[in-house]
Scaffold this active site. Structure first.
Site, mmCIF file in Angstrom:
data_model
loop_
_atom_site.group_PDB
_atom_site.id
_atom_site.type_symbol
_atom_site.label_atom_id
_atom_site.label_comp_id
_atom_site.label_asym_id
_atom_site.label_seq_id
_atom_site.Cartn_x
_atom_site.Cartn_y
_atom_site.Cartn_z
ATOM 1 N N SER A 218 78.172 -9.074 -23.690
ATOM 2 C CA SER A 218 78.851 -8.070 -24.505
ATOM 3 C C SER A 218 80.280 -7.926 -23.975
ATOM 4 O O SER A 218 81.029 -8.895 -23.977
ATOM 5 C CB SER A 218 78.084 -6.739 -24.477
ATOM 6 O OG SER A 218 78.685 -5.799 -25.333
ATOM 7 N N HIS A 245 77.780 -9.652 -28.454
ATOM 8 C CA HIS A 245 78.044 -8.503 -29.321
ATOM 9 C C HIS A 245 79.433 -8.660 -29.928
ATOM 10 O O HIS A 245 80.443 -8.608 -29.232
ATOM 11 C CB HIS A 245 77.989 -7.197 -28.514
ATOM 12 C CG HIS A 245 76.630 -6.856 -28.018
ATOM 13 N ND1 HIS A 245 76.395 -5.863 -27.093
ATOM 14 C CD2 HIS A 245 75.407 -7.372 -28.313
ATOM 15 C CE1 HIS A 245 75.106 -5.776 -26.839
ATOM 16 N NE2 HIS A 245 74.484 -6.690 -27.562
ATOM 17 N N ASP A 340 71.219 -3.720 -23.452
ATOM 18 C CA ASP A 340 70.631 -4.671 -24.388
ATOM 19 C C ASP A 340 70.224 -5.933 -23.632
ATOM 20 O O ASP A 340 71.009 -6.476 -22.858
ATOM 21 C CB ASP A 340 71.634 -5.014 -25.492
ATOM 22 C CG ASP A 340 71.067 -5.993 -26.501
ATOM 23 O OD1 ASP A 340 69.848 -5.936 -26.751
ATOM 24 O OD2 ASP A 340 71.848 -6.811 -27.034
#
Length: 397
Positions: A218, A245, A340
């Site tokens: 991310s 992401h 995540d």
């Protein structure tokens, strides 16, 4: 200590909205404002902020060149604000290569509506990046150079568990915290590395024979993925799945840039793509990537459940790959905010797969790697400079 922020934007509307949003949080102190890139460089040197919010397109000196000069003269974490267009994606990725830490899409409608979700995301991104700057100096692109001990890695042991998800819906049932919009699992763990970790030379880390590599990232991921993939040879024997992401307008451009920079092939995945040696498939932004349960050498690209916080989600891809390939999975968790991937990593470890996490000292934000380390799911923690070289040693099982 409040995060000191320099706001840079040539638009008075966005300057005012950014200042309004940041001023609403006591953790943030606005120390200056600049209306173009040249003034941004001057004030970065003079004010020494913890973070700079930077518009991509400005007069006098554009955002990319301003980032380059700031990284030379006063290295600082820079958060780029970019339009949701193909050109905006291209320029933003150039800014990340120049040394910017992260970006946020600049949707004028959301800013005009004073979207609470946007404001919250913006503030949390600013605080996280600013705090990371306070705790660790930025030293230009690569902002986190490998420490002198890069020939070693921290090795962990994790407990085996059970169960493999059959679909994203089942994955959500088995791990309901994956749908939490706040990713509460990240706040329930310690802020420190797992204690009692043994440090061993890289030569003593077991590199497994596997069928597939899957990498999640991310915040700070674009630069980290570039470094990892550039270390892999054109003859790499394994297929790779990438989950970063990123909005849908960015992933195609990002995949094209990675393809140009790497010896392996990289492209944005489409539904039905076949897994191939030396091919990295990047999940499209706004979608989820899983393996097809009927044809396990192909990927499925799905819109996924609207209740999922992240699209794409590392959790979903990890879980799907774990079900299909079990112990023949090599997973990597790179830099990123939140947690995540932690729930998917747990399922992956239950199936006997191997997981490496990026080290705290080389992360832009340690959130995602920290979550798997603190949960006891990481087999080893490696500095970013070592991850690609170690992956290059993996062989097809």
């Amino acid at each position: 200590m409040a995060v000191k922020v320099l706001v840079v934007d040539d638009s008075s509307f966005f300057r005012n909205r950014i200042q309004e949003a940041l001023s609403s949080d006591s953790r943030i102190e606005i120390v200056g404002v600049a209306v173009d890139g040249r003034e941004a460089v001057t004030k970065a040197v003079a004010l020494k902020p913890d973070l700079i919010t930077m518009d991509v397109e400005m007069p006098q000196l554009n955002g990319i060149e301003a980032v380059r000069q700031i990284m030379r003269q006063a290295p600082t974490n820079v958060l780029m604000l970019s339009s949701l267009t193909h050109e905006g994606a291209r320029v933003t990725l150039e800014a990340l290569e120049a040394g910017a830490a992260d970006y946020l899409t600049k949707d004028i409608r959301a800013w005009m509506d004073r979207s609470s979700a946007l404001t919250k995301e913006f503030i949390e991104r600013v605080v996280a990046l600013g705090k990371s700057r306070q705790h660790r100096p930025v030293t230009a692109f690569s902002r986190q150079p490998a420490p002198a001990s890069s020939s070693t890695a921290r090795v962990f042991r994790s407990e085996p568990v059970v169960a493999k998800p059959r679909s994203e819906r089942e994955f959500r049932r088995e791990t309901p915290q994956a749908a939490s919009s706040t990713q509460s699992s990240s706040t329930s763990r310690s802020n420190d590395d797992r204690s009692g970790a043994a440090t061993q030379p890289l030569s003593r880390i077991k590199v497994p024979d596997v069928r597939i590599v899957v990498i999640g990232a991310s915040t700070g991921g674009p630069a980290a993925l570039q470094k990892v993939l550039m270390a892999l040879p054109a003859s790499y024997p394994l297929p790779i799945l990438l989950v970063q992401h990123m909005p849908g307008t960015f992933t195609k451009v990002f995949a094209e840039r990675l393809n140009q920079q790497s010896m392996i092939r990289v492209r944005e995945a489409v539904d039905g793509d076949r897994l191939e040696p030396g091919l990295a498939l990047l999940c499209p932004g706004g979608m989820q990537m899983m393996l097809d349960p009927r044809q396990t050498d192909r990927v499925k690209i799905l819109a996924g459940d609207d209740r999922m916080t992240y699209k794409p989600s590392v959790d979903v891809t990890y879980a799907s790959v774990a079900k299909t390939y079990g112990s023949k999975v090599m997973a990597v968790m790179l830099t990123g905010m939140g947690a995540d991937g932690c729930d998917g990593a747990r399922l992956l470890k239950q199936a006997g797969g191997t997981l490496w996490a990026q080290s705290k000292d080389t992360c832009t934000i340690y959130g995602m790697p920290q979550a798997v380390v603190n949960a006891g799911l990481a087999d080893a923690v490696l500095d970013l400079d070592d991850i690609g070289n170690m992956l290059a040693k993996c062989r097809y099982a």
